[in-house]
Scaffold this active site. Sequence first.
Site, PDB file in Angstrom:
ATOM      1  N   SER A   6       0.971  -1.103  -0.141  1.00 59.80           N
ATOM      2  CA  SER A   6      -0.011  -0.010  -0.018  1.00 59.80           C
ATOM      3  C   SER A   6       0.921   1.257  -0.074  1.00 59.80           C
ATOM      4  O   SER A   6       2.145   1.232   0.605  1.00 59.80           O
ATOM      5  CB  SER A   6      -0.613   0.119   1.262  1.00 59.80           C
ATOM      6  N   TYR A  60      -1.837  -0.533  10.319  1.00 58.19           N
ATOM      7  CA  TYR A  60      -2.013  -1.001   8.861  1.00 58.19           C
ATOM      8  C   TYR A  60      -0.802  -0.541   8.090  1.00 58.19           C
ATOM      9  O   TYR A  60      -0.275  -1.330   7.249  1.00 58.19           O
ATOM     10  CB  TYR A  60      -3.294  -0.423   8.179  1.00 58.19           C
TER      11      TYR A  60
HETATM   12  P1  NAD Z   1     -11.243  -6.098   0.299  1.00 59.91           P
HETATM   13  O1  NAD Z   1     -11.375  -5.898   1.434  1.00 59.91           O
HETATM   14  O2  NAD Z   1     -12.053  -6.020  -0.704  1.00 59.91           O
HETATM   15  O3  NAD Z   1     -10.163  -7.473  -0.029  1.00 59.91           O
HETATM   16  C1  NAD Z   1      -9.500  -8.005   0.886  1.00 59.91           C
HETATM   17  C2  NAD Z   1      -9.622  -9.642   0.684  1.00 59.91           C
HETATM   18  O4  NAD Z   1      -8.785 -10.171   1.706  1.00 59.91           O
HETATM   19  C3  NAD Z   1     -11.207 -10.120   0.971  1.00 59.91           C
HETATM   20  O5  NAD Z   1     -11.547 -10.972   0.108  1.00 59.91           O
HETATM   21  C4  NAD Z   1     -10.781 -10.789   2.498  1.00 59.91           C
HETATM   22  O6  NAD Z   1     -11.876 -11.574   2.644  1.00 59.91           O
HETATM   23  C5  NAD Z   1      -9.550 -11.246   2.316  1.00 59.91           C
HETATM   24  N1  NAD Z   1      -9.126 -11.966   3.747  1.00 59.91           N
HETATM   25  C6  NAD Z   1      -8.997 -10.825   4.893  1.00 59.91           C
HETATM   26  N2  NAD Z   1      -8.291 -11.663   5.730  1.00 59.91           N
HETATM   27  C7  NAD Z   1      -7.858 -12.881   5.123  1.00 59.91           C
HETATM   28  C8  NAD Z   1      -7.607 -13.764   5.716  1.00 59.91           C
HETATM   29  N3  NAD Z   1      -7.103 -13.880   6.827  1.00 59.91           N
HETATM   30  N4  NAD Z   1      -7.512 -14.942   4.894  1.00 59.91           N
HETATM   31  C9  NAD Z   1      -7.728 -14.967   3.621  1.00 59.91           C
HETATM   32  N5  NAD Z   1      -8.392 -13.916   3.118  1.00 59.91           N
HETATM   33  C10 NAD Z   1      -8.398 -12.668   3.629  1.00 59.91           C
HETATM   34  O7  NAD Z   1      -9.784  -5.075   0.139  1.00 59.91           O
HETATM   35  P2  NAD Z   1      -9.121  -4.726  -1.323  1.00 59.91           P
HETATM   36  O8  NAD Z   1      -9.126  -3.181  -1.386  1.00 59.91           O
HETATM   37  O9  NAD Z   1      -9.565  -5.520  -2.738  1.00 59.91           O
HETATM   38  O10 NAD Z   1      -7.775  -5.081  -0.633  1.00 59.91           O
HETATM   39  C11 NAD Z   1      -6.921  -5.948  -1.235  1.00 59.91           C
HETATM   40  C12 NAD Z   1      -5.442  -5.641  -0.846  1.00 59.91           C
HETATM   41  O11 NAD Z   1      -5.119  -4.264  -1.164  1.00 59.91           O
HETATM   42  C13 NAD Z   1      -5.388  -5.569   0.735  1.00 59.91           C
HETATM   43  O12 NAD Z   1      -3.948  -6.058   0.999  1.00 59.91           O
HETATM   44  C14 NAD Z   1      -5.142  -4.212   0.942  1.00 59.91           C
HETATM   45  O13 NAD Z   1      -4.378  -3.818   2.051  1.00 59.91           O
HETATM   46  C15 NAD Z   1      -4.606  -3.656  -0.198  1.00 59.91           C
HETATM   47  N6  NAD Z   1      -4.804  -2.057  -0.457  1.00 59.91           N
HETATM   48  C16 NAD Z   1      -6.126  -1.734  -0.811  1.00 59.91           C
HETATM   49  C17 NAD Z   1      -6.216  -0.182  -0.790  1.00 59.91           C
HETATM   50  C18 NAD Z   1      -7.770   0.210  -1.215  1.00 59.91           C
HETATM   51  O14 NAD Z   1      -7.637   1.525  -1.339  1.00 59.91           O
HETATM   52  N7  NAD Z   1      -8.639  -0.385  -1.317  1.00 59.91           N
HETATM   53  C19 NAD Z   1      -5.188   0.671  -0.882  1.00 59.91           C
HETATM   54  C20 NAD Z   1      -3.942  -0.020  -0.840  1.00 59.91           C
HETATM   55  C21 NAD Z   1      -3.760  -1.379  -0.633  1.00 59.91           C
END
Ligand code: NAD
Length: 248
Positions: free
Chosen positions: A143, A157
């Site tokens: 991130s 985080y």
């Molecule tokens: P999201 O919450 O839609 O997806 C996260 C996924 O991870 C979900 O399907 C959830 O069920 C799964 N998950 C959580 N804990 C888990 C576990 N213990 N075992 C297996 N699966 C698990 O969010 P997203 O935005 O799609 O996030 C995906 C990645 O991108 C994450 O690592 C997040 O930190 C990163 N990210 C997102 C953003 C944003 O703005 N959305 C920004 C920077 C980084």
Amino acid sequence: MSKIMLVTGGGRGIGAAVAKLAARRGYAVGVNYHANADAARAVVADIVQGGGRAVALQADVSQEDQVLRMYGELDQQLGRIDALVNNAGILERQMRVDQMSADRLLRVLSTNVIGSFLCAREAVRRMSTRHGGQGGAIVNVSSAAARLGSPNEYVDYAASKGAMDTMTIGLSKEVAPEGIRVNGVRPGTIYTDMHASGGEPGRVDRLKGAIPLRRGGTVEEVAGAVMWLFSDEAGYTSGSFIEVSGGN
Ligand code: NAD
């Protein structure tokens, strides 16, 4: 024969977009999910309908026994992994550090860091030429928070993503001689359901003005960067990070 990819947390958001794009590029995809089997099965159905191959694989990535079982199922159902996307991640509610418990930090580290470590270790055990593998590549979804620190919102985080980045650098150097490239992407503010877990579903729009490109990112834009890191064009790229953060 198609290459095999595992996407953790592949049932929704960025992970689902990566799984679908990978399938269109010819990968057979293991779509990992923690609790929402229906969401992962919908991603699998979408891929199969498009003529691709995919299976849904349950595991809480923070639990070693579950990760080992998931890899066993992946080995059996699709074959030996070529590409891992460490995408599963959690974000807890926005909070200042003076309110934050150590338990919360442990929860966030368990999924974001230990989960990524366990999945990367099992991938290395299968990909490494030292273990008779054929090489491969790993992309860690970090991130922009790893650089920016997320003050007043989620320093826990941000710290977990910083740890993922350091692991990306160390791992990339350790396993490069064994035919494995390890890179990261750092999304900025992307339109997904994750912001609702942080307690603010409208966060992306609130932050628009502070993003140089003046908009939130899409999951497809993150998936495109992830897939470039797996491509032949990225063959000399390891230990690197692509910022997908609108200029931030
Ligand atoms: P999201 O919450 O839609 O997806 C996260 C996924 O991870 C979900 O399907 C959830 O069920 C799964 N998950 C959580 N804990 C888990 C576990 N213990 N075992 C297996 N699966 C698990 O969010 P997203 O935005 O799609 O996030 C995906 C990645 O991108 C994450 O690592 C997040 O930190 C990163 N990210 C997102 C953003 C944003 O703005 N959305 C920004 C920077 C980084």
